[in-house]
Motif scaffolding. Structure first.
Motif, PDB file in Angstrom:
ATOM      1  N   ALA A   1      10.179 -14.932   7.929  1.00  0.00           N
ATOM      2  CA  ALA A   1      10.234 -13.501   7.612  1.00  0.00           C
ATOM      3  C   ALA A   1       8.828 -12.953   7.380  1.00  0.00           C
ATOM      4  N   GLY A   2       8.053 -13.656   6.526  1.00  0.00           N
ATOM      5  CA  GLY A   2       6.706 -13.167   6.228  1.00  0.00           C
ATOM      6  C   GLY A   2       5.804 -13.210   7.444  1.00  0.00           C
ATOM      7  N   GLY A   3       5.917 -14.282   8.237  1.00  0.00           N
ATOM      8  CA  GLY A   3       5.072 -14.398   9.406  1.00  0.00           C
ATOM      9  C   GLY A   3       5.378 -13.328  10.440  1.00  0.00           C
ATOM     10  N   ALA A   4       6.670 -13.033  10.616  1.00  0.00           N
ATOM     11  CA  ALA A   4       7.030 -11.992  11.580  1.00  0.00           C
ATOM     12  C   ALA A   4       6.467 -10.651  11.139  1.00  0.00           C
ATOM     13  N   LEU A   5       6.569 -10.371   9.833  1.00  0.00           N
ATOM     14  CA  LEU A   5       6.051  -9.092   9.335  1.00  0.00           C
ATOM     15  C   LEU A   5       4.535  -9.020   9.489  1.00  0.00           C
ATOM     16  N   ALA A   6       3.851 -10.130   9.169  1.00  0.00           N
ATOM     17  CA  ALA A   6       2.391 -10.136   9.291  1.00  0.00           C
ATOM     18  C   ALA A   6       1.983  -9.976  10.755  1.00  0.00           C
ATOM     19  N   TRP A   7       2.719 -10.641  11.661  1.00  0.00           N
ATOM     20  CA  TRP A   7       2.394 -10.535  13.088  1.00  0.00           C
ATOM     21  C   TRP A   7       2.555  -9.092  13.555  1.00  0.00           C
ATOM     22  N   LEU A   8       3.665  -8.454  13.112  1.00  0.00           N
ATOM     23  CA  LEU A   8       3.882  -7.045  13.479  1.00  0.00           C
ATOM     24  C   LEU A   8       2.752  -6.175  12.964  1.00  0.00           C
ATOM     25  N   GLY A   9       2.356  -6.425  11.691  1.00  0.00           N
ATOM     26  CA  GLY A   9       1.297  -5.609  11.116  1.00  0.00           C
ATOM     27  C   GLY A   9      -0.027  -5.780  11.846  1.00  0.00           C
ATOM     28  N   LEU A  10      -0.284  -7.015  12.320  1.00  0.00           N
ATOM     29  CA  LEU A  10      -1.570  -7.258  12.975  1.00  0.00           C
ATOM     30  C   LEU A  10      -1.585  -6.758  14.413  1.00  0.00           C
ATOM     31  N   HIS A  11      -0.424  -6.699  15.064  1.00  0.00           N
ATOM     32  CA  HIS A  11      -0.428  -6.413  16.492  1.00  0.00           C
ATOM     33  C   HIS A  11       0.085  -5.032  16.847  1.00  0.00           C
ATOM     34  N   THR A  12       0.332  -4.197  15.858  1.00  0.00           N
ATOM     35  CA  THR A  12       0.764  -2.840  16.162  1.00  0.00           C
ATOM     36  C   THR A  12      -0.443  -1.914  16.140  1.00  0.00           C
ATOM     37  N   ARG A  13      -0.443  -0.974  17.059  1.00  0.00           N
ATOM     38  CA  ARG A  13      -1.505   0.040  17.012  1.00  0.00           C
ATOM     39  C   ARG A  13      -1.052   1.151  16.087  1.00  0.00           C
ATOM     40  N   TRP A  14      -1.607   1.177  14.894  1.00  0.00           N
ATOM     41  CA  TRP A  14      -1.181   2.175  13.929  1.00  0.00           C
ATOM     42  C   TRP A  14      -1.846   3.499  14.242  1.00  0.00           C
ATOM     43  N   PRO A  15      -1.071   4.578  14.235  1.00  0.00           N
ATOM     44  CA  PRO A  15      -1.684   5.893  14.490  1.00  0.00           C
ATOM     45  C   PRO A  15      -2.539   6.320  13.303  1.00  0.00           C
ATOM     46  N   VAL A  16      -3.585   7.024  13.595  1.00  0.00           N
ATOM     47  CA  VAL A  16      -4.463   7.525  12.538  1.00  0.00           C
ATOM     48  C   VAL A  16      -4.189   9.011  12.359  1.00  0.00           C
ATOM     49  N   ALA A  17      -4.069   9.412  11.104  1.00  0.00           N
ATOM     50  CA  ALA A  17      -3.786  10.819  10.833  1.00  0.00           C
ATOM     51  C   ALA A  17      -4.953  11.674  11.304  1.00  0.00           C
ATOM     52  N   ARG A  18      -4.612  12.771  11.970  1.00  0.00           N
ATOM     53  CA  ARG A  18      -5.688  13.611  12.503  1.00  0.00           C
ATOM     54  C   ARG A  18      -6.356  14.402  11.391  1.00  0.00           C
ATOM     55  N   ALA A  19      -5.536  15.009  10.563  1.00  0.00           N
ATOM     56  CA  ALA A  19      -6.125  15.834   9.505  1.00  0.00           C
ATOM     57  C   ALA A  19      -5.441  15.522   8.194  1.00  0.00           C
ATOM     58  N   ARG A  20      -6.221  15.439   7.158  1.00  0.00           N
ATOM     59  CA  ARG A  20      -5.673  15.240   5.823  1.00  0.00           C
ATOM     60  C   ARG A  20      -5.241  16.584   5.265  1.00  0.00           C
ATOM     61  N   THR A  21      -4.013  16.634   4.727  1.00  0.00           N
ATOM     62  CA  THR A  21      -3.551  17.896   4.157  1.00  0.00           C
ATOM     63  C   THR A  21      -3.669  17.910   2.647  1.00  0.00           C
ATOM     64  N   GLY A  22      -3.953  16.767   2.034  1.00  0.00           N
ATOM     65  CA  GLY A  22      -4.103  16.757   0.575  1.00  0.00           C
ATOM     66  C   GLY A  22      -5.155  15.745   0.203  1.00  0.00           C
ATOM     67  N   ASP A  23      -5.495  15.678  -1.077  1.00  0.00           N
ATOM     68  CA  ASP A  23      -6.517  14.727  -1.496  1.00  0.00           C
ATOM     69  C   ASP A  23      -5.938  13.564  -2.288  1.00  0.00           C
ATOM     70  N   GLY A  24      -4.616  13.617  -2.591  1.00  0.00           N
ATOM     71  CA  GLY A  24      -4.001  12.492  -3.281  1.00  0.00           C
ATOM     72  C   GLY A  24      -4.454  12.327  -4.708  1.00  0.00           C
ATOM     73  N   SER A  25      -4.979  13.393  -5.314  1.00  0.00           N
ATOM     74  CA  SER A  25      -5.437  13.272  -6.698  1.00  0.00           C
ATOM     75  C   SER A  25      -4.237  13.357  -7.639  1.00  0.00           C
ATOM     76  N   LEU A  26      -4.511  13.098  -8.914  1.00  0.00           N
ATOM     77  CA  LEU A  26      -3.440  13.138  -9.902  1.00  0.00           C
ATOM     78  C   LEU A  26      -2.847  14.540 -10.015  1.00  0.00           C
ATOM     79  N   ARG A  27      -3.724  15.543  -9.866  1.00  0.00           N
ATOM     80  CA  ARG A  27      -3.252  16.923  -9.952  1.00  0.00           C
ATOM     81  C   ARG A  27      -2.270  17.231  -8.815  1.00  0.00           C
ATOM     82  N   SER A  28      -2.619  16.802  -7.598  1.00  0.00           N
ATOM     83  CA  SER A  28      -1.715  17.082  -6.473  1.00  0.00           C
ATOM     84  C   SER A  28      -0.421  16.295  -6.625  1.00  0.00           C
ATOM     85  N   LEU A  29      -0.504  15.081  -7.211  1.00  0.00           N
ATOM     86  CA  LEU A  29       0.725  14.317  -7.465  1.00  0.00           C
ATOM     87  C   LEU A  29       1.655  15.095  -8.381  1.00  0.00           C
ATOM     88  N   GLY A  30       1.105  15.650  -9.454  1.00  0.00           N
ATOM     89  CA  GLY A  30       1.943  16.402 -10.394  1.00  0.00           C
ATOM     90  C   GLY A  30       2.546  17.638  -9.764  1.00  0.00           C
TER      91      GLY A  30
END
Lengths: 106, 180
Positions: B112-141
């Motif tokens: 199970a772990g090996g399959a997940l790690a293999w998927l994580g290593l061999h997938t082309r993850w998309p990169v977000a084009r634009a950030r819409t927030g800064d992920g700060s504590l204020r935005s979380l609240g």
């Protein structure tokens, strides 16, 4: 090439290791509390996966953090209920070994 | 960007420490025979995981991880350890299938772990084009009280029901004190 702590794959592999350890514990532990701890490890792996993908691929970094916050709350609730179940089982059977809890087994 | 000498090395060292704490704590939690050592392993792993969360730009969640997992979950499990006797006794007679079962469990978990790690290593993850927030504590609240307001209320309901359910379940079967 980015350093190791700035790459998505490192975190994904670590989360997969947490999942593997949790599954192994769930299959191998012989007490209810040990299985509960293994379940917590699986939840931790899921949280780490969420945060890693949130940091590197999500447009809004707040979403994944909030999801992990909800996972933390649910894990706390789960532990409270599961441990009270364990205590109730211990009162009735004087044991928390999974092998002894076989009343329904014909 | 870094003016402090050797900052990159310190950063790499702290990251390696967090990762090793996480993995080592998890392994300690699932392989030790005594439950109290498993709980200690879970606590160690939570410290390492909090470090990893810090590297993932979420210091608030690192704080919450330590507060909830070590302060609440581990302490509750320790209380249950005090009330029950959860240690695994050594098996009376050596069972012939124990080693086979361990091997099968190891195989399944590694698959199970090996399959997940293999998927994580061999997938082309998309990169977000634009950030819409800064992920700060204020935005979380702000998000918690606007977009995710319903989930926020529902989880408070879940926690309330968990408290009541835990009380009811643990109270059932208690012998009443002898009347004096």
């Amino acid at each position: 090439m980015n350093p190791l702590h700035d790459r998505l794959e490192t975190y994904l592999v670590l989360a997969a290791l947490l999942l593997a350890a949790g599954v192994f514990g769930l299959l191998r532990r012989r007490t209810l509390i040990g299985m509960l701890i293994a379940g917590e490890l699986i939840l931790s792996g899921a949280s780490l996966n969420f945060l890693a993908l949130n940091r590197f691929t999500a447009p809004d970094p707040a979403t994944g953090q909030l999801f992990v916050l909800f996972i933390l709350g649910l894990a706390a609730a789960e532990v409270a209920v599961a441990l009270s179940l364990v205590i109730a089982v211990y009162r009735n059977y004087r044991s928390v070994l999974t092998r002894d809890l076989a009343d329904l087994k014909g | 960007m870094n003016t402090f000498p050797g900052a990159a090395w310190i950063l790499a060292g702290v990251f390696a420490l967090s990762g090793m704490l996480t993995v080592g704590g998890a392994l300690l939690a699932v392989t030790s025979q005594r439950v109290i050592r498993s709980v200690s392993g879970l606590a160690l792993g939570s410290v390492g995981l909090a470090g990893l969360y810090y590297f993932l730009h979420s210091p608030f969640l690192a704080l919450m991880e330590i507060l909830i997992y070590i302060g609440a979950v581990c302490v509750t499990i320790v209380f249950a350890v005090m009330l029950a006797e959860p240690d695994e006794p050594p098996p009376e007679k050596p069972r012939p299938r124990a080693r086979l079962e361990t091997a099968v469990a190891l195989l399944v978990s590694l698959a199970a772990g090996g399959a997940l790690a293999w998927l994580g290593l061999h997938t082309r993850w998309p990169v977000a084009r634009a950030r819409t927030g800064d992920g700060s504590l204020r935005s979380l609240g702000v998000e918690l009280l606007s977009t995710y307001c319903l989930a926020f209320e529902l989880i408070s309901l879940v926690l309330l029901l968990a408290i009541l359910g835990a009380l009811v379940l643990a109270r059932h079967g208690r012998t009443p004190p002898p009347a004096s």
